[in-house]
Design a protein around this motif. Structure first.
Motif, mmCIF file in Angstrom:
data_model
loop_
_atom_site.group_PDB
_atom_site.id
_atom_site.type_symbol
_atom_site.label_atom_id
_atom_site.label_comp_id
_atom_site.label_asym_id
_atom_site.label_seq_id
_atom_site.Cartn_x
_atom_site.Cartn_y
_atom_site.Cartn_z
ATOM 1 N N ILE A 1 0.832 -1.206 0.000
ATOM 2 C CA ILE A 1 0.000 0.000 0.000
ATOM 3 C C ILE A 1 0.869 1.260 0.000
ATOM 4 C CG2 ILE A 1 -0.308 0.170 2.513
ATOM 5 C CD1 ILE A 1 -3.202 1.031 1.864
ATOM 6 N N SER A 2 1.986 1.192 0.738
ATOM 7 C CA SER A 2 2.847 2.365 0.794
ATOM 8 C C SER A 2 3.365 2.711 -0.601
ATOM 9 C CB SER A 2 3.991 2.097 1.757
ATOM 10 O OG SER A 2 4.856 3.194 1.771
ATOM 11 N N ARG A 3 3.792 1.702 -1.343
ATOM 12 C CA ARG A 3 4.333 1.970 -2.691
ATOM 13 C C ARG A 3 3.244 2.409 -3.649
ATOM 14 N NH1 ARG A 3 7.746 -3.501 -2.250
ATOM 15 N NH2 ARG A 3 9.357 -2.697 -0.867
ATOM 16 N N LYS A 4 2.097 1.733 -3.570
ATOM 17 C CA LYS A 4 1.019 2.083 -4.489
ATOM 18 C C LYS A 4 0.569 3.526 -4.288
ATOM 19 C CE LYS A 4 -1.014 -2.053 -6.180
ATOM 20 N NZ LYS A 4 -0.299 -2.137 -7.428
ATOM 21 N N LEU A 5 0.408 3.910 -3.008
ATOM 22 C CA LEU A 5 -0.044 5.274 -2.750
ATOM 23 C C LEU A 5 1.041 6.287 -3.096
ATOM 24 C CD1 LEU A 5 -1.959 4.761 0.592
ATOM 25 C CD2 LEU A 5 -2.954 5.305 -1.621
ATOM 26 N N TYR A 6 2.272 5.895 -2.853
ATOM 27 C CA TYR A 6 3.383 6.783 -3.179
ATOM 28 C C TYR A 6 3.403 7.045 -4.678
ATOM 29 C CZ TYR A 6 8.114 8.695 -2.624
ATOM 30 O OH TYR A 6 9.212 9.517 -2.597
ATOM 31 N N ALA A 7 3.114 6.006 -5.448
ATOM 32 C CA ALA A 7 3.053 6.173 -6.898
ATOM 33 C C ALA A 7 1.913 7.101 -7.285
ATOM 34 C CB ALA A 7 2.894 4.819 -7.565
ATOM 35 N N LYS A 8 0.859 7.134 -6.470
ATOM 36 C CA LYS A 8 -0.259 8.044 -6.727
ATOM 37 C C LYS A 8 -0.069 9.357 -5.992
ATOM 38 C CE LYS A 8 -3.403 4.127 -7.142
ATOM 39 N NZ LYS A 8 -3.948 4.290 -8.505
ATOM 40 N N LYS A 9 1.140 9.584 -5.504
ATOM 41 C CA LYS A 9 1.532 10.832 -4.849
ATOM 42 C C LYS A 9 0.763 11.096 -3.562
ATOM 43 C CE LYS A 9 3.582 12.526 -8.825
ATOM 44 N NZ LYS A 9 4.646 13.227 -9.204
ATOM 45 N N ILE A 10 0.642 10.059 -2.775
ATOM 46 C CA ILE A 10 0.126 10.243 -1.422
ATOM 47 C C ILE A 10 1.161 9.652 -0.478
ATOM 48 C CG2 ILE A 10 -1.705 9.676 0.216
ATOM 49 C CD1 ILE A 10 -3.609 9.373 -2.104
ATOM 50 N N ALA A 11 1.607 10.453 0.489
ATOM 51 C CA ALA A 11 2.626 9.975 1.430
ATOM 52 C C ALA A 11 1.953 9.502 2.711
ATOM 53 C CB ALA A 11 3.614 11.096 1.743
ATOM 54 N N VAL A 12 2.116 8.224 3.031
ATOM 55 C CA VAL A 12 1.542 7.693 4.267
ATOM 56 C C VAL A 12 2.621 6.962 5.063
ATOM 57 C CG1 VAL A 12 -0.774 7.406 3.360
ATOM 58 C CG2 VAL A 12 0.851 5.534 3.171
ATOM 59 N N VAL A 13 2.286 6.703 6.329
ATOM 60 C CA VAL A 13 3.205 6.004 7.219
ATOM 61 C C VAL A 13 2.653 4.608 7.456
ATOM 62 C CG1 VAL A 13 3.931 5.922 9.623
ATOM 63 C CG2 VAL A 13 4.034 8.070 8.373
ATOM 64 N N VAL A 14 3.484 3.582 7.304
ATOM 65 C CA VAL A 14 3.039 2.223 7.642
ATOM 66 C C VAL A 14 3.768 1.770 8.898
ATOM 67 C CG1 VAL A 14 2.291 1.420 5.399
ATOM 68 C CG2 VAL A 14 4.699 1.289 5.994
ATOM 69 N N VAL A 15 3.036 1.086 9.748
ATOM 70 C CA VAL A 15 3.624 0.616 11.006
ATOM 71 C C VAL A 15 3.261 -0.845 11.209
ATOM 72 C CG1 VAL A 15 4.178 1.578 13.247
ATOM 73 C CG2 VAL A 15 2.457 2.680 11.858
ATOM 74 N N GLY A 16 4.198 -1.614 11.674
ATOM 75 C CA GLY A 16 3.926 -3.022 11.947
ATOM 76 C C GLY A 16 4.658 -3.489 13.174
ATOM 77 N N TYR A 17 4.617 -4.803 13.389
ATOM 78 C CA TYR A 17 5.326 -5.378 14.517
ATOM 79 C C TYR A 17 6.792 -5.002 14.398
ATOM 80 C CZ TYR A 17 6.887 -8.903 17.805
ATOM 81 O OH TYR A 17 7.439 -9.542 18.877
ATOM 82 N N PRO A 18 7.513 -4.670 15.444
ATOM 83 C CA PRO A 18 7.118 -4.689 16.856
ATOM 84 C C PRO A 18 6.477 -3.414 17.401
ATOM 85 C CG PRO A 18 9.518 -4.522 16.608
ATOM 86 C CD PRO A 18 8.933 -4.419 15.272
ATOM 87 N N ALA A 19 6.203 -2.401 16.570
ATOM 88 C CA ALA A 19 5.587 -1.175 17.096
ATOM 89 C C ALA A 19 4.102 -1.371 17.399
ATOM 90 C CB ALA A 19 5.773 -0.018 16.120
ATOM 91 N N THR A 20 3.478 -2.347 16.759
ATOM 92 C CA THR A 20 2.072 -2.654 17.028
ATOM 93 C C THR A 20 1.993 -4.135 17.410
ATOM 94 O OG1 THR A 20 1.641 -3.445 14.800
ATOM 95 C CG2 THR A 20 1.394 -1.093 15.155
ATOM 96 N N PRO A 21 0.840 -4.609 17.909
ATOM 97 C CA PRO A 21 0.713 -6.049 18.131
ATOM 98 C C PRO A 21 0.941 -6.815 16.821
ATOM 99 C CG PRO A 21 -1.113 -4.883 19.129
ATOM 100 C CD PRO A 21 -0.334 -3.873 18.371
#
Lengths: 546, 568
Positions: free
Chosen positions: A463-483
């Protein structure tokens, strides 16, 4: 092509164009809302939608594969490619810098999605953020061609849109640099206290509704050093299980006994308090010297609000003290932007220590602690961060004072009001839209932090790459920062975004969501994109939307 | 013994009955099992195992139950036997009775004077106006850490303003999430080059660097051999990291060698190898002493330790071009594994940094708390620090010395010799630092302190002797407070009568985990101050110290001073 991150390319756009790119102008007075909790009503527990169970199974399987394959690769890698593993192997009698276990997720998960993190940027992180174009090269390196692209910014902590290079606040900050220099250099207790510090502290105390305040040059540092002043090993800290790392670090540093309680669960909290007061300290059973409840106003990974009215009632009933971290809520919540107290109409006097930061809503940096004067007096003498850490630099002071004045309406009247009402509207608009499209979204209706659940770790880079290609910058977070099962995209809404921007975000999310099969929401009816866009502006203003 | 036999001999016939009953319900549950999916397989397994060996089935059942119990029981279970059982009413009563201590210790009348701090009106440079004392006009600032007087420099200001009008003030995000800007990377490159290291990493504040870097590399079971005169940031960092700590006497290389020698046979047996560090400061902030780096490097190489140096005060002030202790002693930076420093002192910016080898820095980008969980440094601060490095390196002359640093060194040397000469015959004060650092330390003479019955040192030795922090903070010490007050009177009088603003050591006594030395006066030499002004301040300091101290002849006078504080 170079492996060095380039300098910002020259920008020849006119000032008007720049202003618009940093803070989009309001399209219609309809796109405003006042965020406020109806007094007396209990806080609705946000329903965290559950995904279909096969998603959970697939998530766990993904991690299982990752771990197994990771270990296999480590095993053979150390034999056949020892060069790549040089950092994990003893050398000349020196232990490795870190052991393989500590580093496992970094090596095996993060390297695979390294391009989704730390994208180098330049310029103002406002409505748009400028990211340098880069190409992945071997050995976690990148090549740059010197160009950058502007992306719609849903990643920066810029709730009220004060990240700007033009406007009253920037002018004020520039004037402060001109007069006070680049830094106050010394710690507060040496020659580091300027008249501007005193002014700023008074402005903050007035804003949050406390007698006095102390400002610190970093938000993380504020929390990391404050607990040592209040508690020692004969005191108990009850800490919400989702508290920020800085709070947990601060408690650890103080040496106090810490009991985490289930996130936002008031029943369990009360049970723990009653039990702990009765039992006293472990082994000796002496009474606790004091008990501090440490909570956040708005939890930055969940978008949940603290249940402030109930927690204040509990703390009064059992004579505990309350530490409230408003890092994300100050400025962003409440009809006047004064944080969760303002939102819930709770008297700030009821809260013993109010902490907050200037990074998120005010476009500055640093943190504050606001409390009664006698408490702050003690802090002024004994808070080691202000005796050894640098004091807040002048430009930041300028930015804080001016942005608070704008919010209060004493500087450029009307502007602050608009910013507050835009963040409230934008947050609700985007949240409802995403929910209706079928995404699982956590958090309170009014929260400007919108975590969108992905579950499967492989969807993070997708999702990060797809949105970046559509010029939307988002933050993705996963383990260990989340369950482990709840990897997510975290969207931070800003007043700087216009309704058209949000519509664009919804469109793109809808498309990507279909493509990546991410619309997991099963118990509510899904709506088509066109219908969502047609009804959303009206519907998001209704209390208690689904 | 006899009872056991009776039990066995009187084995009742009811046992048979019981067995029959059990087998009936057992078969019933087995039949139930048949109905769940996959139950048949389990059933077949149980049947065959029961046929072969009934005892084995019982054992397996017990094992199964234990496993279920183990997984269901909470992970953080307390020792149940330690808990007292209370009835609901008792809990209510206990809750009713409990009285907490105040959230912080209120400031008592004896400490109240410490709240009166001077504030700078306008820019805090080498010459300042003080808000509380407008009648003084401009005074000489001998309290600032901006030793090169760069914070008001027009080039520095222009750099700051240029970035602010292009990128705003804050960076609005952690470095790993869109918070890394081109100016940050430039500064990291500049620091790497300036300090001749492999890589550099920036932090948002100087104070948090130690507390974040040390726990990232030292975990439980690792070893730190630490100088016993380190500052509070390092003390706290060590406590948080939970590593094993060995202390050596402050800056005493012989003692260090002795400890390393003693540890060597124990460590060589341990497998796998644990991380070991020697942790110290380049220029000690508490004592003003300079690290004996050549000897240190020799020792750490001999015993294979990594060296961690806090260079907050030495980078930008020591060495011909301000590259810190390494340059001062002509030792390559690669000998120091981890160097941390501040951007908020000589570089007149804000934030802190860490430099060293690439894998070490890379590890911090993901595992260092203050880097990961905090917004990055404001972009303009990065640019300002880069500009400061540029200004320092640009002024290097043909002999390879930076003019700015050279001028600072001359002023330090001048002040130091002047102070030493002046105080050689003083009854009350002596110069206690070694003249290398830009902050010159003065303390009350031991003989004078003895005549006032002041203790040799304050604080506690718990951390030093056990390696674990004390369970309680240091209690308020009246004597320490009074000694500080005497120093403050000198500061006040030098300022009031001679318009020079010197500093005194301001540590937070309660938070110190190590023994605390007697408090000191700090004379910060600043490059923006003229030699004549330094001379005047030194003369003033001497006169005022004599005047203030001559009032104190016996412990009785301290009691009077205490009463004076109580009345105020």
């Amino acid at each position: 092509m170079s492996t060095l991150i380039p300098n910002a390319p020259p920008d020849n756009r006119s000032d008007e164009a720049k202003i618009e790119l940093e803070y989009g102008s309001l399209q219609s007075p309809e796109f405003l809302y006042v965020s406020k909790h109806p007094a007396g009503q209990p806080l609705p527990t946000p329903v965290d939608d559950e995904p279909p169970y096969y998603v959970n199974v697939a998530t766990l399987l993904s991690f299982l594969f990752l771990i197994i394959i990771g270990h296999i690769r480590d095993f053979f890698g150390k034999i056949f490619k020892p060069y790549d593993y040089a950092d994990l192997i003893e050398k000349d009698g020196y232990a490795p810098w870190y052991d393989g276990f500590e580093n496992f997720y970094v090596r095996r998960l993060k390297t695979r999605l390294d391009d989704c993190f730390a994208r180098p940027t330049h310029g103002v992180p406002g409505r748009y953020i400028n990211c340098f174009l880069r190409q992945r090269a071997p050995q976690l390196k990148y090549t740059y061609n010197g160009e950058s692209t502007k992306c719609l910014n849903l990643s920066s902590y810029n709730y009220l849109g004060f990240a700007q290079s033009h406007g009253v606040c920037t002018d004020y900050a520039l004037k402060t640099v001109e007069k006070y220099g680049t830094s106050a250099c010394s710690p507060r207790s040496a020659a580091g206290t300027l008249d501007k510090h005193k002014e700023c502290e008074q402005v903050i105390a007035d804003f949050v509704g406390k007698e006095d305040s102390l400002i610190v040059s970093q938000g993380y540092g504020t929390n990391a050093s404050v607990f040592a002043l209040m508690v020692d090993s004969q005191c108990l800290v009850l800490s919400d299980s989702l508290n920020h790392a800085s709070i947990r670090f601060g408690i650890r540093l103080s040496g106090a006994v810490v009991k985490p309680f289930e996130h936002n669960d008031m029943r369990i909290l009360e049970k723990i308090i009653r039990n702990e007061i009765a039992q006293g300290q472990p082994r000796t059973h002496r009474p606790w010297k004091k008990i501090i409840i440490a909570v956040e106003g708005l939890y930055s990974m969940e978008g949940n609000l603290v249940n402030l009215p109930e927690i204040v009632a509990l703390k009064d009933k059992y004579k505990c003290y309350l530490f409230l971290d408003e890092a994300h809520s100050i400025g962003a919540m409440g009809p006047n932007g004064r944080g969760v107290c303002d939102f819930f109409l709770v008297d700030p006097k009821k809260i013993d220590i109010m902490m907050g930061t200037f990074t998120k809503s005010f476009g500055a940096t640093g943190g504050y602690i606001a409390a009664d004067k006698w408490i702050i007096d003690r802090l002024r003498i004994s808070y080691f961060n202000s005796h050894f850490g640098e004091s807040v630099p002048p430009a930041v002071l300028g930015q804080i004072i001016s942005s608070l004045s704008v919010i209060k309406g004493t500087m450029n009247p009307g502007e602050g009001q608009e910013r507050l009402q835009r963040i409230a509207f934008n947050s609700r608009y985007l949240r409802l839209g995403l929910k209706r499209l079928g995404f699982i979204v956590y958090g309170a209706d009014d929260s400007p932090v919108i975590p969108l659940l992905l579950y499967l770790p492989a969807k993070m880079p997708a999702i990060s790459r797809k949105l970046y290609a559509k010029k939307i910058a988002v933050v993705v977070v996963g383990y260990p920062a989340t369950p482990i099962t709840t990897s997510r995209v975290r969207l931070c809404v800003s007043s700087a975004l216009t309704k058209d921007d949000l519509d664009y975000v919804l469109e793109q999310f809808s498309e990507v969501g279909d493509e990546l099969f991410m619309k997991y929401r099963k118990d509510a009816p899904r709506m088509k994109l066109e219908d969502v866009l047609k009804t959303n502006a009206e519907d998001c203003k209704r209390p208690g939307f689904v | 013994m006899s009872t056991v036999t009776t039990v066995i001999t009187s084995y009742p016939p009811t046992a048979d009955l019981l067995e029959a009953r059990l087998s009936v319900s057992f078969t019933y549950y087995l039949n139930m099992l048949e109905r769940i999916p996959g139950g048949l397989i389990i059933l077949r397994y149980i049947r065959s195992s029961y046929k072969n060996d009934p005892i084995r089935s019982v054992l397996e059942l017990i094992l199964f139950l234990f496993a279920v119990h183990y997984f269901l029981s909470s992970k953080r279970k307390e020792n149940k036997s330690d808990l007292v059982k209370f009835s609901g009413r008792e809990v209510d009563e206990l809750n009713e009775e409990w009285q907490p201590a105040p959230i912080v210790e209120p400031v008592g009348p004896l400490e109240h004077w410490r709240l009166n701090e001077y504030h700078v009106k306008g820019h805090s440079g080498s010459h300042v106006e003080i808000e509380q004392k407008p009648e003084l006009g401009t005074v000489v600032n001998l309290s600032s850490l901006d030793f090169l007087d760069l914070s008001g420099d027009s080039r520095m200001k222009a750099a700051a303003m240029d970035v602010i009008s292009n990128a705003g003030v804050g960076s609005c995000g952690p470095p790993n999430f869109y918070g890394t800007q081109d100016v940050h990377v430039r500064l990291e490159e500049d620091l790497t080059r300036f300090l001749d290291a492999e890589n550099a990493i920036l932090y948002g504040q100087d104070f948090v660097v130690a507390g974040s870097v040390i726990p990232a590399f030292l975990k439980r079971g690792d070893l730190a051999v630490v100088d016993s005169g380190v500052n509070v940031a390092l003390q706290k960092a060590l406590v948080v990291s939970r590593c094993d700590i060995e202390w050596y006497d402050h800056n005493d290389m012989e003692h260090l060698e002795q400890i390393l020698e003693e540890l060597d046979p124990i460590l060589s047996k341990k497998k796998p190898l644990k991380r070991r560090f020697i942790i110290t400061e380049g220029l000690f902030s508490y004592s003003g002493a300079l690290l004996d780096l050549p000897k240190m490097v020799e020792l750490k190489n001999k015993y294979k330790y990594r060296l961690f140096i806090d260079e907050s005060l030495s980078i930008g002030t020591l060495g011909d071009t301000g590259r810190g202790v390494c340059e001062h002693f002509g030792i390559p930076r690669s000998e120091v594994a981890i160097t941390i420093g501040s951007l908020a002192t000589t570089f007149a910016s804000s934030g802190g940094f860490c430099v060293g080898v690439a894998p070490m820095v890379q590890h911090q980008r993901i595992n260092s708390y203050a880097y990961v969980f905090s917004a990055s440094l404001p972009p303009y601060s990065s640019k300002v620090a880069s500009e400061a490095i540029k200004i320092i390196t640009e002024s290097v002359d043909a002999s390879g010395k930076s003019k700015l640093i050279k001028s600072l060194h001359q002023k330090v040397a001048h002040s130091y010799s002047k102070l030493q000469k002046k105080f050689a015959n003083s009854q009350y004060f002596e110069v206690v630092s070694d003249g290398n650092g830009p902050i010159i330390h003065l303390a009350l003479k031991p003989a004078f302190r003895a005549s006032l019955d002041l203790p040799d040192y304050y604080g506690n030795t718990v951390l030093l002797t056990t390696g674990k922090p004390s369970r309680k903070l240091n209690q308020f010490s009246e004597e320490y407070n009074l000694e500080c007050y005497i120093l403050q009177q000198i500061v006040d009088n030098v300022l009031g009568a001679y318009r020079a603003w010197i500093n005194r050591e301001k540590i937070v006594y309660e938070q110190e985990s190590l023994p605390v030395q007697n408090p000191r006066l700090w004379f910060h030499v600043n490059n923006g101050v003229l030699v004549a002004e330094l001379d005047a301040a030194i003369g003033a300091l001497f006169d005022v110290s004599n005047k203030v101290c001559s009032r104190l002849r016996s412990p009785n006078d301290l009691t009077k001073l205490r009463e004076e504080l109580m009345r105020a």
